[in-house]
Design an enzyme around this catalytic site. Structure first.
Site, PDB file in Angstrom:
ATOM      1  N   ARG B  29     -16.305  30.037 -17.441  1.00  0.00           N
ATOM      2  CA  ARG B  29     -17.333  29.642 -16.466  1.00  0.00           C
ATOM      3  C   ARG B  29     -17.789  30.850 -15.646  1.00  0.00           C
ATOM      4  NH1 ARG B  29     -14.273  25.146 -15.345  1.00  0.00           N
ATOM      5  NH2 ARG B  29     -13.647  25.948 -13.311  1.00  0.00           N
ATOM      6  N   SER B  46      -3.083  22.410 -23.513  1.00  0.00           N
ATOM      7  CA  SER B  46      -3.600  21.753 -22.314  1.00  0.00           C
ATOM      8  C   SER B  46      -3.154  20.302 -22.197  1.00  0.00           C
ATOM      9  CB  SER B  46      -5.136  21.832 -22.314  1.00  0.00           C
ATOM     10  OG  SER B  46      -5.654  21.405 -21.078  1.00  0.00           O
ATOM     11  N   CYS B  50       4.127  17.036 -16.999  1.00  0.00           N
ATOM     12  CA  CYS B  50       4.675  16.256 -15.879  1.00  0.00           C
ATOM     13  C   CYS B  50       4.584  14.757 -16.113  1.00  0.00           C
ATOM     14  CB  CYS B  50       3.928  16.587 -14.588  1.00  0.00           C
ATOM     15  SG  CYS B  50       3.966  18.332 -14.168  1.00  0.00           S
ATOM     16  N   ASP B 293       4.275  29.535 -15.284  1.00  0.00           N
ATOM     17  CA  ASP B 293       5.738  29.456 -15.152  1.00  0.00           C
ATOM     18  C   ASP B 293       6.471  30.726 -15.567  1.00  0.00           C
ATOM     19  OD1 ASP B 293       5.363  26.908 -14.289  1.00  0.00           O
ATOM     20  OD2 ASP B 293       6.288  25.913 -16.013  1.00  0.00           O
ATOM     21  N   ASN B 315      -1.762  25.919 -12.462  1.00  0.00           N
ATOM     22  CA  ASN B 315      -3.205  25.704 -12.503  1.00  0.00           C
ATOM     23  C   ASN B 315      -3.938  26.617 -11.525  1.00  0.00           C
ATOM     24  OD1 ASN B 315      -4.445  23.420 -14.231  1.00  0.00           O
ATOM     25  ND2 ASN B 315      -2.426  22.663 -13.655  1.00  0.00           N
TER      26      ASN B 315
END
Lengths: 463, 463
Positions: B29, B46, B50, B293, B315
């Site tokens: 973007r 993606s 969680c 992570d 994120n």
């Protein structure tokens, strides 16, 4: 300003709603030796007026549940409570308040070392012809108002609400839940007109989509005359000649401060006739404080005086004033106008100023409105929220946020409140570390998503 | 440090979990002309790891719901996706990554102008005898792990959890909901040991009071040997000789960063072997970034490097790194370790540091713990929350908060997160204007109540 350190003197508090009792309780904890007398013209002290719509709705079965502390509890803590005592005059030179004992008509002169005016506010009654001639026109402010309206529902099929703000929409829910047909006379483009038009339009759409069959909405007009007989009104005529029939009426068109007694005593007043106070809640005259709905506020965003009377603010002010009376070191930051309400499962909330207000104040604003799920979309409890963020394009600070929807918009508005209080720039917000798990939010919280969009708009100078 | 402005070059991303895809999407973007290739050794990109406990619990019926974006979606936005490609070597001098195509064993050398390492983390496997010898010992990290555990439940009556942190407690709920008896081996005094003992004790009490009949808790011990036959373990021996039998085992004893490839390439590593990065996510070597992570974090409270890998952070980091790759102006504030989980209706959440951590770091702390209803007590939905606030008595700043209970503790922890990020002192907090209405909070929010108590303790120097 005089500082009052010697505290074996007597503090007299006028008012027993929220700010008065809070001042009394905190002051007694700060200094157990202090003599405190709290006077109210009502039959009760320390109750949650905000719970009244839920009592009327029948969510709360007994009105006693709204009592926070009884007069006996205050007495046990050494705070004298005088019910049904109406303050009629402050003699500031002689440090006296004249009370009328409403049960007997007897007058009492009460000396104070320090006076706290916590007289609150009362419903604003618009200038409608015959408004005082009928006994089925109600307002909602005191416990007894709640009882009267709850009784009125029992004998009614239809009701008219004059005004539709926070209390209006809560009453609307209560009436709909109780099977009434409701007329709403609202002198604005949409209901909940304290929000920006684009948001209040969506609130209205939700309400009308859900319960439009039982709601007649009369926007952009106002009541000019009540008609009826035998002390009952059954018809309201509006400014454009609309004739609206119903079994009873509730006026919820805002409130006005109970500041007359202060004004008559020569105390300075401010916005909307509220009592002027400094950041310590001292009035313009020595030894007299004012707290709660009757006093003026300082707006944290606009840095201007305002009058945004809210129950949560009243409690904080009472606490802060008590600290100042005891030791004079509590500086109150001011208010944001953070507020929330709901229509059944639909939350409406805001903090800071609206786009409309910001533009009136001359800010060059950038806004964005995002509609997102409030938690991971695959969780069954996920629901939609819409957040509108208003940012000052010069300072890049957040000026306000409005949140609506069946999801948890309120959490995001609470979070922004503290950001606004600390003049957080959108750029600092981007990295905000919020708790995340699928049942609670999304990996990128809708709030952060909105802030990200604002930041991109700012960087690319998109309006 | 070199600044990369010219962006018709090729960006190679290793990793397709959360941070990698986020970097790719944001970068595209920011600069649509950029060439982006994203490589993963998994079958998917993606996805929401969680959500896996809720898939296992059957709250989410289909695992596909956890997919955030498909490879095809990335391709449509001009991002090339290579599934089942394992990065085996970074040749940083020649700006090449060697990948092994897992389907064929074929090796590929891929040139990059900019490399983004987003290799994530993997479950930590404690040194337990025979841990690799049985096929009914699971971990939960990838989508396929979720499918395996969900299948294992179908044939099982009992399960053993090795470890009981955030993922452990979510799996505990899933197993109890599915009718299993659960053994928990937990090498701490209480479950959820990342909280202070007084809080984790309460969490454990709630869990055991609710479901203790179906949970065998083995605290203060650890597994030393798996026993079994036919590739199935049915017994775990602990360090104190306890023999624990069950149909299958899930190890949820923490995670370790997938940093080996970076370390072997000579990149600097830090806390817990995570990849060192600066506040722009640049590693120690030019043209290589690391996010998510696998990389080290900066703790906002302690101002020290740490390793607190969380999905929401990944994120944000991906987004920030992309901005830096495109234009180099995103400075990441760091992390607070804000986290939340729940056991059925019981929320557990925290932000900032614990009392234990604060004391280890030498802070002179003052704490308070309040237990209050989360909204007006007369509302039927009112529920209890306990908030523990940790404050630095010198700076009077909030260091952390822990929240538990069946009420909305998470909203309060979210609110405090932004206060901690902005080093708000307790004194500034007192006047915090939060939205209030009976269905949402109390007139004085439990959070403000806790802060008020802390302030009094500070002023009176009470520990």
């Amino acid at each position: 300003m005089h500082i009052y350190k010697r505290m074996t003197e007597k503090v007299v508090i006028i008012g027993g709603g929220a700010a008065g009792p809070k001042t009394a309780a905190k002051l007694k904890r700060e200094n157990p030796n202090i003599i405190i007398e709290m006077y109210t013209d009502e039959q009760n002290v320390s109750y949650s007026a905000c719970g009244l719509p839920y009592y009327i709705e029948n969510i709360i079965p007994n009105i006693e549940e709204l009592l926070v502390r009884s007069p006996e509890e205050f007495e046990r803590h050494g705070i004298k409570v005088f019910l049904r005592h109406k303050a009629i005059k402050i003699d500031k030179r002689n440090q006296m308040v004249v009370f009328e004992k409403l049960t007997t008509g007897e007058k009492l002169e009460v000396y104070y070392d320090i006076l706290v005016i916590a007289t609150g506010a009362r419903p604003y009654i618009p200038d409608i012809e015959n408004v005082n001639d009928f006994n089925n026109i109600y307002t909602l402010r005191k416990l007894e108002d709640g009882v009267l309206i709850k009784n009125a529902i029992k004998k009614a099929d239809t009701v008219t609400l004059v005004g539709c703000g926070y209390i209006g929409i809560e009453l609307l829910e209560a009436f709909i839940k109780n099977g009434l047909k409701v007329n709403v006379i609202n002198n604005h483009k949409y209901i909940m007109a304290m929000f920006d038009d684009d948001i209040s339009r969506q609130i209205q759409e939700y309400v009308m989509k859900k319960d439009g069959n039982n709601i007649n909405l009369y926007n952009n007009q106002y009541a000019v005359r009540f008609e009826g007989e035998n002390e009952k009104t059954n018809k309201i005529i509006t400014n454009i000649g609309e004739e609206i029939e119903s079994d009873f009426t509730v006026i919820c068109a805002g409130i006005v401060p109970n500041s007359e007694i202060a004004k008559e005593a020569g105390l300075k007043t401010g916005v909307s006739n509220s009592i002027w106070v400094n950041s310590h809640f001292a009035t313009s005259y020595p030894k007299i404080y004012a707290v709660g709905d009757c006093c003026e506020k300082m707006h944290i965003v606009t840095k201007k005086h305002c009058w945004l009377p809210l129950g949560s603010t009243a409690n904080k002010e009472g606490r802060c004033a008590a600290i100042n009376i005891a030791s004079n070191n509590c500086d109150f930051a001011g208010v944001l106008g953070a507020a929330v309400s709901r229509y059944f499962d639909y939350t409406v909330c805001m903090t800071g100023i609206t786009e409309r207000e910001a533009k009136e104040l001359g800010y060059d604003v950038i806004t964005t409105t995002v509609t997102k799920e409030d938690r991971a979309g695959y969780m069954p409890e996920a629901a939609t929220i819409t957040l509108k963020i208003i940012v000052d394009s010069k300072s890049r600070e957040i000026l306000g946020v409005q949140g609506i929807g069946t999801g948890d918009a309120e959490k995001r508005v609470a979070t922004v409140s503290i950001a606004i209080m600390n003049a957080v720039k959108v750029d600092e917000f981007m990295g905000l570390d919020l708790p995340y798990a699928p049942p609670f939010s999304t990996a990128i919280d809708p709030l952060l998503n909105a802030i990200n969009i604002i930041q991109e708009k700012l960087d690319k100078n998109i309006k």
